[in-house]
Write a protein that holds these residues in place. Sequence first.
Motif, short mmCIF file in Angstrom:
data_model
loop_
_atom_site.label_atom_id
_atom_site.label_comp_id
_atom_site.label_asym_id
_atom_site.label_seq_id
_atom_site.Cartn_x
_atom_site.Cartn_y
_atom_site.Cartn_z
N TRP A 52 11.10 3.42 -6.16
CA TRP A 52 10.10 2.98 -5.20
C TRP A 52 10.17 3.82 -3.93
O TRP A 52 9.14 4.22 -3.37
N HIS A 78 1.11 -1.46 -3.46
CA HIS A 78 2.47 -1.37 -3.99
C HIS A 78 3.38 -0.53 -3.09
O HIS A 78 4.51 -0.93 -2.78
N PHE A 79 2.91 0.65 -2.73
CA PHE A 79 3.75 1.64 -2.06
C PHE A 79 3.21 2.05 -0.69
O PHE A 79 3.92 2.00 0.31
#
Length: 358
Positions: A52, A78-79
């Motif tokens: 991640w 998400h990121f």
Amino acid sequence: MPAAPLSLTPGKLWGLRRLADASGRFKMTAVDQRPPIKTPIKAHYGTDEAPWADVAGFKRLLVEELQGESSALLLDPHFAYPHAVSAFDPAKGLILTLEDSLFTETHGGRLSSDIDDWSVEKIKRIGGDAVKVLAWYRPDADASVVAAQKDYVQRIGAACARFDIPFVFELLVYPLASDAEQTRDYVEMASKRADHVLQSVETFAAPDYGVDLFKLESPVPADAVPGTDDETAETAGEVQALFDDLGRLAGRPWVMLSAGAGKDAFRKILTHAYAAGASGYLAGRAIWLDAFRAFPDWEAMRAGLKTDSVPYMRDLNALTDARAIPFLAHPAFGPDGARLTPADASLRHVYPDFGGTP
């Protein structure tokens, strides 16, 4: 009989203005890619999943280095958003992606779905200026798949209308099981047919789907696009006619996506798109992929963004300033262009709540 001019609700008008520069042209950078970033990182480490921190770290790098040349950026939940929003310039427009990158592949075609625990409402509440959705679509897919994809897009359009937030809709054709070319990657289908691209746009331009801004692929494979400035290219006129059809069928503001095209190819695509009435671009890999190839050398990636990506964006932006049509002046809005209606004290009386009641 000519179609009635389109109108934009106050929230959609303001959201689109937030995505554009002061002149109404879109110079937008995509940072929401997941497989195109995760896959090379996984390959580097030889792991089943990309760390991640590496994926999010590269996305933050993109925000830090490229937002200066962008009118808006497209982030994923998400990121990019959690790791890079603290570095995000609040003067820039914020688009958030809704669709899951893990589509369902069936014998009859691809099925799309939302990211789990994510919604149009959450995008609105978190401060997004627009919702972006990519739908893989083939008009010749199985009838059940076509119906499911139409229903999916229609539901999103309705949610965007409810929360009065712009719906930025991206279309990509893809290989069916019967096609010789097979790929699940987020790349342009080299053997795509122009009629599939054009039919898809015509379908989703219908008012039932609530699309406010199309993000479209070239109707011609990127490497086959000559560019309008190439006077020696015999096919330039034929290619331009297809782009003209793309703009006509969209029937509202639209921008070009890069779909992994190279820098020179994407610039040629934009010359045709702008001649056909496009209002800018929303691109990712054409801008930053060369720098990303230096992974995991973070300083080399940052240097590549500074010395290669930024000058390229400046060139695209100059082209956009010179040739793109401001979205506010799109012919679909009529001779007066897109504007607030009603622009008087009655606005508060007629503007509905989320439930639809004034």
